[in-house]
Motif scaffolding. Sequence first.
Motif, PDB file in Angstrom:
ATOM      1  N   VAL A  20      -7.207  -2.845  -1.545  1.00 13.60           N
ATOM      2  CA  VAL A  20      -6.140  -3.298  -0.666  1.00 13.60           C
ATOM      3  C   VAL A  20      -6.533  -4.669  -0.123  1.00 13.60           C
ATOM      4  O   VAL A  20      -7.719  -4.937   0.111  1.00 13.60           O
ATOM      5  N   SER A  21      -5.544  -5.540   0.040  1.00 14.53           N
ATOM      6  CA  SER A  21      -5.841  -6.868   0.562  1.00 14.53           C
ATOM      7  C   SER A  21      -6.482  -6.752   1.942  1.00 14.53           C
ATOM      8  O   SER A  21      -6.032  -5.972   2.782  1.00 14.53           O
ATOM      9  N   GLY A  22      -7.519  -7.551   2.174  1.00 18.93           N
ATOM     10  CA  GLY A  22      -8.294  -7.421   3.396  1.00 18.93           C
ATOM     11  C   GLY A  22      -8.025  -8.512   4.416  1.00 18.93           C
ATOM     12  O   GLY A  22      -6.932  -9.097   4.474  1.00 18.93           O
ATOM     13  N   GLU A  23      -9.040  -8.817   5.185  1.00 16.49           N
ATOM     14  CA  GLU A  23      -8.868  -9.761   6.280  1.00 16.49           C
ATOM     15  C   GLU A  23      -8.727 -11.216   5.815  1.00 16.49           C
ATOM     16  O   GLU A  23      -9.097 -11.546   4.688  1.00 16.49           O
ATOM     17  N   ALA A  24      -8.208 -12.048   6.674  1.00 13.93           N
ATOM     18  CA  ALA A  24      -8.050 -13.463   6.365  1.00 13.93           C
ATOM     19  C   ALA A  24      -9.371 -14.189   6.611  1.00 13.93           C
ATOM     20  O   ALA A  24     -10.162 -13.812   7.475  1.00 13.93           O
TER      21      ALA A  24
ATOM     22  N   ARG B  68       0.791  -1.213   0.000  1.00 21.09           N
ATOM     23  CA  ARG B  68       0.000   0.000   0.000  1.00 21.09           C
ATOM     24  C   ARG B  68       0.834   1.279   0.000  1.00 21.09           C
ATOM     25  O   ARG B  68       0.510   2.252  -0.666  1.00 21.09           O
TER      26      ARG B  68
ATOM     27  N   VAL C  92      -4.999 -18.273  -0.970  1.00 20.12           N
ATOM     28  CA  VAL C  92      -3.583 -18.455  -0.637  1.00 20.12           C
ATOM     29  C   VAL C  92      -3.220 -19.949  -0.728  1.00 20.12           C
ATOM     30  O   VAL C  92      -2.504 -20.364  -1.634  1.00 20.12           O
TER      31      VAL C  92
ATOM     32  N   HIS D 250       2.742 -18.303   4.092  1.00 21.33           N
ATOM     33  CA  HIS D 250       1.456 -17.597   4.222  1.00 21.33           C
ATOM     34  C   HIS D 250       1.623 -16.101   4.425  1.00 21.33           C
ATOM     35  O   HIS D 250       2.537 -15.667   5.136  1.00 21.33           O
ATOM     36  N   TRP D 251       0.732 -15.343   3.818  1.00 21.46           N
ATOM     37  CA  TRP D 251       0.609 -13.921   4.125  1.00 21.46           C
ATOM     38  C   TRP D 251      -0.059 -13.785   5.485  1.00 21.46           C
ATOM     39  O   TRP D 251      -1.003 -14.526   5.800  1.00 21.46           O
TER      40      TRP D 251
ATOM     41  N   HIS E 271      -7.110 -21.301   3.447  1.00 23.56           N
ATOM     42  CA  HIS E 271      -6.770 -19.910   3.767  1.00 23.56           C
ATOM     43  C   HIS E 271      -7.016 -18.973   2.581  1.00 23.56           C
ATOM     44  O   HIS E 271      -6.386 -19.102   1.530  1.00 23.56           O
ATOM     45  N   PHE E 272      -7.944 -18.039   2.773  1.00 25.07           N
ATOM     46  CA  PHE E 272      -8.246 -17.008   1.777  1.00 25.07           C
ATOM     47  C   PHE E 272      -7.966 -15.626   2.378  1.00 25.07           C
ATOM     48  O   PHE E 272      -7.970 -15.458   3.599  1.00 25.07           O
ATOM     49  N   LEU E 273      -7.793 -14.646   1.510  1.00 23.43           N
ATOM     50  CA  LEU E 273      -7.844 -13.244   1.924  1.00 23.43           C
ATOM     51  C   LEU E 273      -9.092 -12.646   1.286  1.00 23.43           C
ATOM     52  O   LEU E 273      -9.390 -12.907   0.115  1.00 23.43           O
ATOM     53  N   VAL E 274      -9.817 -11.859   2.055  1.00 25.35           N
ATOM     54  CA  VAL E 274     -11.018 -11.214   1.541  1.00 25.35           C
ATOM     55  C   VAL E 274     -10.614  -9.851   0.982  1.00 25.35           C
ATOM     56  O   VAL E 274      -9.717  -9.199   1.517  1.00 25.35           O
ATOM     57  N   SER E 275     -11.269  -9.440  -0.091  1.00 24.09           N
ATOM     58  CA  SER E 275     -10.955  -8.144  -0.674  1.00 24.09           C
ATOM     59  C   SER E 275     -11.202  -7.038   0.349  1.00 24.09           C
ATOM     60  O   SER E 275     -12.208  -7.050   1.049  1.00 24.09           O
ATOM     61  N   GLY E 276     -10.269  -6.087   0.421  1.00 20.80           N
ATOM     62  CA  GLY E 276     -10.334  -5.066   1.466  1.00 20.80           C
ATOM     63  C   GLY E 276     -10.794  -3.710   0.969  1.00 20.80           C
ATOM     64  O   GLY E 276     -11.547  -3.601   0.002  1.00 20.80           O
ATOM     65  N   GLU E 277     -10.312  -2.682   1.619  1.00 24.38           N
ATOM     66  CA  GLU E 277     -10.780  -1.329   1.326  1.00 24.38           C
ATOM     67  C   GLU E 277     -10.242  -0.813   0.000  1.00 24.38           C
ATOM     68  O   GLU E 277      -9.258  -1.314  -0.538  1.00 24.38           O
ATOM     69  N   ALA E 278     -10.898   0.219  -0.510  1.00 17.91           N
ATOM     70  CA  ALA E 278     -10.474   0.847  -1.759  1.00 17.91           C
ATOM     71  C   ALA E 278      -9.350   1.828  -1.482  1.00 17.91           C
ATOM     72  O   ALA E 278      -9.281   2.427  -0.410  1.00 17.91           O
ATOM     73  N   LEU E 279      -8.455   1.974  -2.453  1.00 21.79           N
ATOM     74  CA  LEU E 279      -7.390   2.975  -2.371  1.00 21.79           C
ATOM     75  C   LEU E 279      -7.411   3.773  -3.670  1.00 21.79           C
ATOM     76  O   LEU E 279      -7.290   3.201  -4.755  1.00 21.79           O
TER      77      LEU E 279
ATOM     78  N   PHE F 134      -1.246 -10.414   7.229  1.00 24.07           N
ATOM     79  CA  PHE F 134      -1.282  -8.955   7.240  1.00 24.07           C
ATOM     80  C   PHE F 134      -1.850  -8.394   8.542  1.00 24.07           C
ATOM     81  O   PHE F 134      -1.673  -7.222   8.853  1.00 24.07           O
TER      82      PHE F 134
ATOM     83  N   LYS G 274      -1.440  -1.248   7.952  1.00 26.10           N
ATOM     84  CA  LYS G 274      -2.020  -1.460   6.624  1.00 26.10           C
ATOM     85  C   LYS G 274      -1.071  -1.062   5.499  1.00 26.10           C
ATOM     86  O   LYS G 274      -1.271  -1.441   4.351  1.00 26.10           O
TER      87      LYS G 274
END
Lengths: 187, 187
Positions: free
Chosen positions: A178-182, A75, B171, A155-156, B175-183, A158, A163
């Motif tokens: 931006v990549s979000g929560e797991a 980011r 991943v 593994h990532w 294990h997944f990452l959920v899409s996060g906030e906009a930038l 974050f 952030k």
Amino acid sequence: MIAPVPLAKAYRLLNHGPVVLVSSAHGGARNLMAAAWSMPLDFDPPKVAVVIDKTSYTRELVEASGEFVLNIPCRQLGQATLAAGTCSGRAGDKFAALGLEALASSAVAAPRVGGCVGWLECRVMPEPANQQRYDLFVAEVVAAAADTRVFSDGHWHFEQEEKALRTLHYVAGGHFLVSGEALEVRA
Amino acid sequence: MIAPVPLAKAYRLLNHGPVVLVSSAHGGARNLMAAAWSMPLDFDPPKVAVVIDKTSYTRELVEASGEFVLNIPCRQLGQATLAAGTCSGRAGDKFAALGLEALASSAVAAPRVGGCVGWLECRVMPEPANQQRYDLFVAEVVAAAADTRVFSDGHWHFEQEEKALRTLHYVAGGHFLVSGEALEVRA
């Protein structure tokens, strides 16, 4: 800290679909470009696929050297990532113009981009038809590394970090997600 | 509401690197599988690239029909997405087994997966060397659609919605990452 990633786990750096910076070098010149279109293509030995447009300066350097690095920006490099995708290295050295540090790679001549959180050093597997028809490059990953603050043990992670170190996922224009929560799912 | 996405904007459904469900149909049989390895390959007419393993039942159906749909699942389909990637359709109809609805597509015989937030209906561009060597399929997108609650005017907008509708980025394992906030970055 930057630590090597075992080659068999290298695909996990790219699996979740981050935007990448493609860095390259040849004959004293170097460059980088942003690419939303890349993906893993095999596990072990790891391969990747990436689209590099015919008109780009990066294309010249990659075809001449047969090497590139996929750098995974975070980011805090959002501004530089957008700029890397909108100006050409033919106009002057992009590392200097964007204030990015060029780090020595371990297995290829192309530099790594400082401030990123993952790096895949790649050697092109010549595929003239794919390169010509689709601007598609297939490459073997010959070395990989990651910032251990956000990637370790394959593994990532974050959550524990600011952030600023999360990966970027490109949509269009100046718009990233931006990549979000797991999310952990049990089979 | 599900609304068509103009073909020139279809790549934006896939640009940020979500995991997809590949659905297919042939001769009365249908199937779906999860794929982390897909990406856009061109803008207009839009093309995509996706890796479909030789051993998969989906591979049989895609090679026989020359068609597939890339369905973009969201967080509330996390369990089904993981299951779709770990069981085989040869053992029985996966839509039924996973409790997923099969929706009619607009341009191909392969069904769309209900509950997803984006759909790319694709026709394979035969590339025997890529299919054989890399399990890599290149296809033209012939129709696209999205859930307007989270995608409209060519952009994802997850902020206003429950997290249940955010896209998934794979991943490994469960294990997944959920899409996060906009930038938003200004050039």
